[in-house]
Enzyme design. Structure first.
Site, PDB file in Angstrom:
ATOM      1  N   SER A 149       0.921  -1.132   0.104  1.00 47.34           N
ATOM      2  CA  SER A 149      -0.072  -0.051  -0.078  1.00 47.34           C
ATOM      3  C   SER A 149       0.870   1.099   0.022  1.00 47.34           C
ATOM      4  O   SER A 149       1.820   1.551  -0.813  1.00 47.34           O
ATOM      5  CB  SER A 149      -1.073  -0.051   1.291  1.00 47.34           C
ATOM      6  OG  SER A 149      -2.098   0.954   1.161  1.00 47.34           O
ATOM      7  N   GLU A 179      -1.564  -2.724  -8.229  1.00 47.19           N
ATOM      8  CA  GLU A 179      -2.702  -3.196  -7.573  1.00 47.19           C
ATOM      9  C   GLU A 179      -3.212  -1.656  -6.961  1.00 47.19           C
ATOM     10  O   GLU A 179      -2.877  -0.878  -6.982  1.00 47.19           O
ATOM     11  CB  GLU A 179      -2.508  -4.052  -6.330  1.00 47.19           C
ATOM     12  CG  GLU A 179      -1.482  -3.438  -5.367  1.00 47.19           C
ATOM     13  CD  GLU A 179      -2.281  -3.085  -3.981  1.00 47.19           C
ATOM     14  OE1 GLU A 179      -3.299  -3.114  -3.935  1.00 47.19           O
ATOM     15  OE2 GLU A 179      -1.360  -2.162  -3.662  1.00 47.19           O
ATOM     16  N   HIS A 233      -5.002  -5.515  -1.657  1.00 49.01           N
ATOM     17  CA  HIS A 233      -5.517  -5.205  -0.434  1.00 49.01           C
ATOM     18  C   HIS A 233      -6.823  -6.193  -0.098  1.00 49.01           C
ATOM     19  O   HIS A 233      -7.536  -5.770   0.854  1.00 49.01           O
ATOM     20  CB  HIS A 233      -6.170  -3.901  -0.787  1.00 49.01           C
ATOM     21  CG  HIS A 233      -5.205  -2.646  -0.528  1.00 49.01           C
ATOM     22  ND1 HIS A 233      -4.180  -2.333  -1.345  1.00 49.01           N
ATOM     23  CD2 HIS A 233      -4.956  -2.051   0.509  1.00 49.01           C
ATOM     24  CE1 HIS A 233      -3.498  -1.295  -0.872  1.00 49.01           C
ATOM     25  NE2 HIS A 233      -4.039  -1.010   0.006  1.00 49.01           N
TER      26      HIS A 233
END
Length: 318
Positions: A117, A215, A289
């Site tokens: 992230s 992502e 995630h």
């Protein structure tokens, strides 16, 4: 710099029982129970986990002031007894401190940095400035019910063995419909799309000769993905990319079939933006995630094979 060239990446020795590891918080503050479960998990591997001085600080939505968060990182980088660095969580704020990282310390003594992230900012900066192989992976917290034990075990294997990591396409993922047939090999770089976009024009390393892994987690909708990929294209950041590996794009399921969006969903945006690169694209990788995320080395050689539906990555440790 052509990432397919002969300059080596720096890979740390694999972790062994008895090694010290450090938990830090470069972005948002983690919960104490979350960190406690991670400490227990790391201890069960035979490691000696330590918690950075400022991990539980809070300054706005970040885990302490910028100088304190980067101090925890640099302290871990400079300590010869610390053999790996774990980010307790992502969130926001890592982008504020990447210019002050002691990358000279990591050249002298490589050690993997684990996170995903917002931690993508760290991974990109460390590759750009000292070619350090890192790990796109979660903090090893199995949770009270053990549901995260699969992911925790993947982190363990990625750090304590030298086996290649193989991620297989999942037809149930929203990005599985995005495929440009072929195979491609290069150094795997990337991570969270928002972070990659934010580093454009600042700290984004050259992607020439690389396999780009992306992502994302939904924020404002399809437009944010369109803007990010268009910005990367217009900036020339995607020139020379050898292939694209698409992980999870979480939260976009509601868009499919929405008449106000012309019937487009996330696969349509990705297909429209990426197929024009003229390189193999492998969608559907269950990485990002979502639940049970795998751990994927970054900064090592990788191959995507759309016929087999696999991303195969060499280990981040030796």
């Amino acid at each position: 710099m052509d990432t397919s060239g002969n300059l080596p990446s720096y890979r740390a020795p694999r972790l062994r029982p008895g090694d010290r590891v450090r938990i830090v918080a470069p972005a948002c503050p983690p919960g104490r129970e979350h960190v406690a479960r991670g400490v227990e998990e790391l201890t069960s591997w035979g490691l000696r986990p330590e918690v950075g001085e400022h991990v539980f600080d809070q300054w706005g939505y970040m885990a302490g002031r910028d100088e304190d968060r980067v101090s925890d990182l640099n302290s871990a980088f400079r300590d010869p007894g610390v053999r790996a660095v774990f980010a307790a969580m992502g969130g926001k704020g890592t982008y504020r401190i990447v210019d002050d990282l002691d990358t000279d310390a990591l050249r002298r003594d490589p050690k993997p940095v684990v996170g995903f992230s917002d931690i993508t900012h760290l991974h990109l900066a460390l590759w750009a400035r000292c070619r350090l192989a890192c790990l796109h992976g979660p903090f090893p917290d199995p949770g009270d019910d053990g549901r995260g034990s699969v992911s925790a075990d993947a982190v363990r294997r990625a750090l304590m063995t030298t086996e290649p990591v193989v991620i297989r396409r999942d037809a149930g993922e929203a990005t599985a419909a995005v495929t440009v047939e072929g195979t491609a090999t290069g150094v795997l770089l990337g991570g969270n799309l928002s972070a990659v976009r934010t580093e454009t024009g600042a700290g984004l390393p050259s992607l020439e000769g690389a396999i780009l892994f992306l992502e994302h987690q939904r924020g404002t909708g399809l437009g944010e993905v369109d803007r990010a990929l268009t910005q990367l294209t217009r900036a020339g950041a995607l020139e020379g990319v050898r292939g694209v590996a698409l992980g999870q794009f979480i939260g976009f399921e509601q868009d499919a079939g929405d008449a106000t969006l012309g019937g487009w969903g996330i696969a349509d945006i990705l297909r429209d933006r990426l197929t024009r690169l003229g390189v193999p694209v492998l969608g559907g990788l269950p990485a990002g995630h979502g639940p049970h995320p795998p751990s994927i080395p970054l900064g090592t050689r990788a191959t995507i094979d759309t016929a087999e539906g696999t991303l195969t990555v060499q280990p981040a440790v030796v």
